[in-house]
Design an enzyme around this catalytic site. Structure first.
Site, PDB file in Angstrom:
ATOM      1  N   SER A 271      30.992  35.444  43.781  1.00  0.00           N
ATOM      2  CA  SER A 271      30.534  36.177  44.593  1.00  0.00           C
ATOM      3  C   SER A 271      30.624  35.357  46.087  1.00  0.00           C
ATOM      4  O   SER A 271      31.628  34.769  46.270  1.00  0.00           O
ATOM      5  CB  SER A 271      29.076  36.731  44.619  1.00  0.00           C
ATOM      6  OG  SER A 271      29.037  37.840  45.469  1.00  0.00           O
TER       7      SER A 271
ATOM      8  N   ASP B  34      35.099  45.365  38.940  1.00  0.00           N
ATOM      9  CA  ASP B  34      34.368  44.881  40.309  1.00  0.00           C
ATOM     10  C   ASP B  34      34.565  46.136  41.395  1.00  0.00           C
ATOM     11  O   ASP B  34      35.600  46.134  41.829  1.00  0.00           O
ATOM     12  CB  ASP B  34      34.766  43.514  40.874  1.00  0.00           C
ATOM     13  CG  ASP B  34      33.913  42.823  41.553  1.00  0.00           C
ATOM     14  OD1 ASP B  34      33.023  43.583  42.320  1.00  0.00           O
ATOM     15  OD2 ASP B  34      33.749  41.604  41.569  1.00  0.00           O
TER      16      ASP B  34
ATOM     17  N   HIS C 172      30.902  43.993  39.057  1.00  0.00           N
ATOM     18  CA  HIS C 172      30.525  42.697  40.114  1.00  0.00           C
ATOM     19  C   HIS C 172      29.924  41.868  39.273  1.00  0.00           C
ATOM     20  O   HIS C 172      30.065  40.716  39.017  1.00  0.00           O
ATOM     21  CB  HIS C 172      30.044  42.954  41.439  1.00  0.00           C
ATOM     22  CG  HIS C 172      29.910  41.826  41.982  1.00  0.00           C
ATOM     23  ND1 HIS C 172      30.901  40.908  42.575  1.00  0.00           N
ATOM     24  CD2 HIS C 172      28.797  41.113  42.605  1.00  0.00           C
ATOM     25  CE1 HIS C 172      30.397  40.006  43.307  1.00  0.00           C
ATOM     26  NE2 HIS C 172      29.124  40.131  43.258  1.00  0.00           N
TER      27      HIS C 172
HETATM   28  N1  LIG Z   1      23.432  39.794  41.547  1.00  0.00           N
HETATM   29  C1  LIG Z   1      23.897  39.072  42.531  1.00  0.00           C
HETATM   30  C2  LIG Z   1      24.949  40.066  43.200  1.00  0.00           C
HETATM   31  C3  LIG Z   1      25.490  39.098  44.430  1.00  0.00           C
HETATM   32  O1  LIG Z   1      26.739  38.629  44.082  1.00  0.00           O
HETATM   33  C4  LIG Z   1      23.073  38.433  43.333  1.00  0.00           C
HETATM   34  O2  LIG Z   1      21.740  38.927  43.379  1.00  0.00           O
HETATM   35  O3  LIG Z   1      23.140  37.475  44.078  1.00  0.00           O
END
Ligand SMILES: N[C@@H](CCO)C(=O)O
Length: 337
Positions: A125, A268, A301
């Site tokens: 991410s 995603d 995602h």
């Molecule tokens: N599940 C991830 C989502 C963001 O990439 C987080 O909370 O960081």
């Protein structure tokens, strides 16, 4: 053990000069003993990447794909992510920071740690976006650059969602809770929710189970993450730009000397697979050593945290450098060049 580096007189993109405190952890081998892998966390993650509470413990650990008996693993906290110490260091002026500034802070920290070479930079991410930014800033630094469920630019779609998040964070009476509820809808997918809940209702309160699940996630994040950290991280998501304002992302990415391994998630809804495939196709015309791997999942995602078997399969050839590639492996991997 959590350690800290002070970067004195750091000048951010807006020109403000201030001291920055960067906390980090080493795992496994000492940095002088083994190849070093830098791991970048996602929005609400931190430097605790392995061990019983590590957020990537299925991927990083003893005898895992990233084997800490063979590698030195380094994880920085994005300053202001709230993981112990100096949480409030730039909350006053967080909007002056771009993700590129965080990459510059990491680069200066690596220098202070006497680290001139990395075996790999890997992240999920926003952590993957930070891997892109650092690799462009220091093209010779890493042998392998592995951005997962990520991108090298903030797309209109990403900015739109972050803008809604920002409004919730600023206007709700329960901001972290409510923003997380909204975010969970684009961290997962309609199919993932349908499979998990099948339209079921809770026997006690008659609410849909999916509603209870969202409320649960809102509550959970509220108890482990602060509003200023969320605002900062959400803002940084809107500043991903390896081209440093020129808009020429391909030229910037093509400067990276190391092998680039893009990992995308077919479902995603946040960092779209289509964007990653387009980047791969266009970049492979300029740069030979680039590959793309697609995680196939209904979970969207967050698959980068869920589908660790697939991730392990894609990453194994990189981290078991002595093992030859399995010619019979049929997973979706494409290499340019
Ligand atoms: N599940 C991830 C989502 C963001 O990439 C987080 O909370 O960081």
């Amino acid at each position: 053990m959590l350690q800290e580096i002070k970067i004195e007189n750091f000048k951010n993109s807006a020109g403000t000069v201030q001291d920055i405190y960067l906390s980090y952890q080493f795992f496994g081998k000492k940095p002088t003993e083994a190849p070093i892998i830098l791991v970048n966390h996602a929005l609400t993650g931190n430097s605790l990447v392995t061990g019983s509470k590590g957020w990537w413990k299925d991927l990083i650990g003893k005898n895992r794909c990233i084997d800490i008996e063979r590698f030195c693993v380094l994880a920085f906290n994005i300053p202001g992510n709230g993981f112990k110490g100096h949480e409030d260091q730039f909350f006053e002026n967080y909007k002056e920071f771009r993700l590129r500034d965080i990459a510059e802070i990491q680069a200066q920290a690596l220098e202070k740690l006497d680290i001139t070479k990395l075996f790999a930079i890997i992240g999920g991410s926003i952590g993957g976006a930070l891997a892109w930014e650092l690799a462009v800033l220091k093209p010779e630094l890493a042998e392998h650059v592995i951005p997962i469920a990520s991108d090298y630019k903030s797309t209109d779609w990403l900015v739109a969602n972050c803008r809604i998040q920002d409004h919730i964070l600023n206007n709700s009476s329960d901001p972290v809770h409510d923003a997380r509820m909204h975010a969970m809808t684009f961290y997962r997918t309609p199919q993932s929710l349908a499979q998990k809940f099948e339209g079921k209702r809770n026997k006690e309160n008659q609410a849909y189970e999916v509603e209870n699940w969202l409320l649960h996630h809102g509550e959970k994040l509220k108890n482990r993450f602060t509003l200023p950290s969320y605002k900062l991280m959400n803002h940084l998501l809107t500043t991903i730009d390896i081209s440093d304002g020129s808009g020429n992302y391909l030229e910037a990415a093509s400067r990276i000397k190391g092998d680039i391994h893009i990992v995308t998630v077919n479902s995603d809804l946040f960092f779209l697979a289509e964007e990653n495939w387009n980047s791969y196709v266009e970049l492979s015309l300029l740069k030979g050593n680039i590959s793309i791997h697609e995680i196939r999942s209904i979970h969207g995602h967050d698959a980068f945290l869920i589908e660790t078997d697939q991730l392990n399969r894609f990453l194994k050839p990189i981290f078991q450098t002595k093992t030859p590639k399995n010619e019979n492996d049929t997973s979706r991997t494409v290499w340019a060049g």
